[in-house]
Motif scaffolding. Structure first.
Motif, PDB file in Angstrom:
ATOM      1  N   ARG A  54       0.842  -1.201   0.000  1.00  0.00           N
ATOM      2  CA  ARG A  54       0.000   0.000   0.000  1.00  0.00           C
ATOM      3  C   ARG A  54       0.874   1.247   0.000  1.00  0.00           C
ATOM      4  O   ARG A  54       2.034   1.218   0.431  1.00  0.00           O
ATOM      5  CB  ARG A  54      -0.935   0.017   1.207  1.00  0.00           C
ATOM      6  CG  ARG A  54      -0.259   0.204   2.554  1.00  0.00           C
ATOM      7  CD  ARG A  54      -1.271   0.033   3.668  1.00  0.00           C
ATOM      8  NE  ARG A  54      -0.701   0.333   4.978  1.00  0.00           N
ATOM      9  CZ  ARG A  54      -1.334   0.123   6.125  1.00  0.00           C
ATOM     10  NH1 ARG A  54      -2.572  -0.400   6.130  1.00  0.00           N
ATOM     11  NH2 ARG A  54      -0.760   0.424   7.267  1.00  0.00           N
ATOM     12  N   GLN A  55       0.282   2.320  -0.472  1.00  0.00           N
ATOM     13  CA  GLN A  55       0.975   3.598  -0.519  1.00  0.00           C
ATOM     14  C   GLN A  55       0.050   4.702  -0.060  1.00  0.00           C
ATOM     15  O   GLN A  55      -0.971   4.964  -0.716  1.00  0.00           O
ATOM     16  CB  GLN A  55       1.510   3.887  -1.918  1.00  0.00           C
ATOM     17  CG  GLN A  55       2.405   5.110  -1.981  1.00  0.00           C
ATOM     18  CD  GLN A  55       3.153   5.206  -3.302  1.00  0.00           C
ATOM     19  OE1 GLN A  55       2.757   4.606  -4.308  1.00  0.00           O
ATOM     20  NE2 GLN A  55       4.240   5.955  -3.307  1.00  0.00           N
ATOM     21  N   ALA A  56       0.392   5.305   1.045  1.00  0.00           N
ATOM     22  CA  ALA A  56      -0.365   6.432   1.570  1.00  0.00           C
ATOM     23  C   ALA A  56       0.179   7.722   0.958  1.00  0.00           C
ATOM     24  O   ALA A  56       1.327   7.777   0.513  1.00  0.00           O
ATOM     25  CB  ALA A  56      -0.255   6.468   3.084  1.00  0.00           C
ATOM     26  N   GLU A  87       6.182   6.240   0.904  1.00  0.00           N
ATOM     27  CA  GLU A  87       6.602   5.212  -0.021  1.00  0.00           C
ATOM     28  C   GLU A  87       5.679   4.006   0.081  1.00  0.00           C
ATOM     29  O   GLU A  87       5.004   3.797   1.089  1.00  0.00           O
ATOM     30  CB  GLU A  87       8.043   4.796   0.277  1.00  0.00           C
ATOM     31  CG  GLU A  87       9.069   5.887   0.011  1.00  0.00           C
ATOM     32  CD  GLU A  87      10.486   5.392   0.118  1.00  0.00           C
ATOM     33  OE1 GLU A  87      11.412   6.164  -0.191  1.00  0.00           O
ATOM     34  OE2 GLU A  87      10.687   4.227   0.519  1.00  0.00           O
ATOM     35  N   ARG A  88       5.662   3.225  -0.992  1.00  0.00           N
ATOM     36  CA  ARG A  88       4.891   1.997  -0.986  1.00  0.00           C
ATOM     37  C   ARG A  88       5.468   1.057   0.072  1.00  0.00           C
ATOM     38  O   ARG A  88       6.695   0.919   0.185  1.00  0.00           O
ATOM     39  CB  ARG A  88       4.939   1.354  -2.362  1.00  0.00           C
ATOM     40  CG  ARG A  88       3.974   0.213  -2.578  1.00  0.00           C
ATOM     41  CD  ARG A  88       4.002  -0.214  -4.032  1.00  0.00           C
ATOM     42  NE  ARG A  88       3.322   0.749  -4.886  1.00  0.00           N
ATOM     43  CZ  ARG A  88       3.699   1.071  -6.120  1.00  0.00           C
ATOM     44  NH1 ARG A  88       4.796   0.520  -6.632  1.00  0.00           N
ATOM     45  NH2 ARG A  88       3.015   1.921  -6.836  1.00  0.00           N
ATOM     46  N   GLU A  89       4.587   0.396   0.830  1.00  0.00           N
ATOM     47  CA  GLU A  89       5.049  -0.482   1.888  1.00  0.00           C
ATOM     48  C   GLU A  89       4.354  -1.835   1.831  1.00  0.00           C
ATOM     49  O   GLU A  89       3.214  -1.947   1.386  1.00  0.00           O
ATOM     50  CB  GLU A  89       4.808   0.158   3.260  1.00  0.00           C
ATOM     51  CG  GLU A  89       3.360   0.420   3.585  1.00  0.00           C
ATOM     52  CD  GLU A  89       3.168   1.100   4.936  1.00  0.00           C
ATOM     53  OE1 GLU A  89       4.155   1.395   5.628  1.00  0.00           O
ATOM     54  OE2 GLU A  89       1.998   1.309   5.309  1.00  0.00           O
ATOM     55  N   TYR A 109      -2.115  -2.106  -3.590  1.00  0.00           N
ATOM     56  CA  TYR A 109      -1.651  -2.756  -4.807  1.00  0.00           C
ATOM     57  C   TYR A 109      -1.331  -4.222  -4.536  1.00  0.00           C
ATOM     58  O   TYR A 109      -0.886  -4.572  -3.446  1.00  0.00           O
ATOM     59  CB  TYR A 109      -0.366  -2.093  -5.320  1.00  0.00           C
ATOM     60  CG  TYR A 109      -0.469  -0.631  -5.636  1.00  0.00           C
ATOM     61  CD1 TYR A 109      -0.249   0.330  -4.655  1.00  0.00           C
ATOM     62  CD2 TYR A 109      -0.762  -0.201  -6.929  1.00  0.00           C
ATOM     63  CE1 TYR A 109      -0.322   1.682  -4.942  1.00  0.00           C
ATOM     64  CE2 TYR A 109      -0.830   1.148  -7.233  1.00  0.00           C
ATOM     65  CZ  TYR A 109      -0.612   2.080  -6.228  1.00  0.00           C
ATOM     66  OH  TYR A 109      -0.695   3.420  -6.523  1.00  0.00           O
ATOM     67  N   CYS A 110      -1.499  -5.044  -5.546  1.00  0.00           N
ATOM     68  CA  CYS A 110      -1.014  -6.410  -5.448  1.00  0.00           C
ATOM     69  C   CYS A 110       0.136  -6.585  -6.440  1.00  0.00           C
ATOM     70  O   CYS A 110       0.318  -5.781  -7.362  1.00  0.00           O
ATOM     71  CB  CYS A 110      -2.111  -7.416  -5.729  1.00  0.00           C
ATOM     72  SG  CYS A 110      -2.680  -7.417  -7.431  1.00  0.00           S
ATOM     73  N   VAL A 132      11.573 -10.101  -5.305  1.00  0.00           N
ATOM     74  CA  VAL A 132      11.315  -8.871  -6.046  1.00  0.00           C
ATOM     75  C   VAL A 132       9.847  -8.862  -6.493  1.00  0.00           C
ATOM     76  O   VAL A 132       9.335  -9.869  -6.982  1.00  0.00           O
ATOM     77  CB  VAL A 132      12.238  -8.759  -7.277  1.00  0.00           C
ATOM     78  CG1 VAL A 132      11.851  -7.559  -8.123  1.00  0.00           C
ATOM     79  CG2 VAL A 132      13.690  -8.675  -6.849  1.00  0.00           C
ATOM     80  N   TRP A 133       9.191  -7.722  -6.299  1.00  0.00           N
ATOM     81  CA  TRP A 133       7.841  -7.561  -6.840  1.00  0.00           C
ATOM     82  C   TRP A 133       8.030  -7.220  -8.316  1.00  0.00           C
ATOM     83  O   TRP A 133       8.421  -6.114  -8.662  1.00  0.00           O
ATOM     84  CB  TRP A 133       7.093  -6.461  -6.097  1.00  0.00           C
ATOM     85  CG  TRP A 133       7.002  -6.721  -4.627  1.00  0.00           C
ATOM     86  CD1 TRP A 133       7.693  -6.088  -3.636  1.00  0.00           C
ATOM     87  CD2 TRP A 133       6.211  -7.727  -3.979  1.00  0.00           C
ATOM     88  NE1 TRP A 133       7.373  -6.620  -2.419  1.00  0.00           N
ATOM     89  CE2 TRP A 133       6.464  -7.623  -2.586  1.00  0.00           C
ATOM     90  CE3 TRP A 133       5.307  -8.690  -4.420  1.00  0.00           C
ATOM     91  CZ2 TRP A 133       5.845  -8.449  -1.652  1.00  0.00           C
ATOM     92  CZ3 TRP A 133       4.698  -9.510  -3.486  1.00  0.00           C
ATOM     93  CH2 TRP A 133       4.955  -9.391  -2.125  1.00  0.00           C
TER      94      TRP A 133
END
Length: 118
Positions: free
Chosen positions: A38-40, A44-46, A95-96, A103-104
């Motif tokens: 997720r990204q608030a 940063e995306r976490e 996000y998925c 690595v995503w």
């Protein structure tokens, strides 16, 4: 190219629940670990949660343990995130993605917005 489509977000009061879904194209879904991040705003995306290819093993970041549950249906090429006891700090775009060698690796989808109000 494999695509990711997230859905299920929305506006919910604190303490409420949402169930997110992520569907992918391609025929190798069941061979890979999947995860939710997720990204608030302004952050940063976490990492939020992940699930092994078989669905047997799951992992969660500390701030969602006991509240969120990740699951998958390999027959439907879909991974889910059940979110309970939502808090305003859970507000973010979720996000998925597919994980390979830690690595995503897929291009990010559009995500799904979750907004929790108190």
């Amino acid at each position: 190219q494999v695509q990711l489509v997230e859905s299920g977000g929305g506006l919910v009061q604190a303490g409420g629940s949402l169930r997110l879904s992520c569907t992918t194209s391609g025929r190798t879904f069941g061979a890979y670990d999947m995860g939710w991040l997720r990204q608030a705003p302004g952050k940063e995306r976490e990492f939020v949660a992940s699930i092994s290819a078989s669905g047997i093993s799951t992992d969660y970041t500390d701030f969602v343990k006991g509240r969120f549950t990740i699951s998958r249906d390999n027959a439907k090429n879909t991974v889910y995130l059940q979110m309970n006891s939502l808090k305003p700090e859970d507000t973010a775009v979720y996000y998925c993605n597919r994980r390979s060698r830690n690595v995503w690796e897929l291009p990010w989808g559009q995500g799904t917005q979750v907004t929790v109000f108190s």
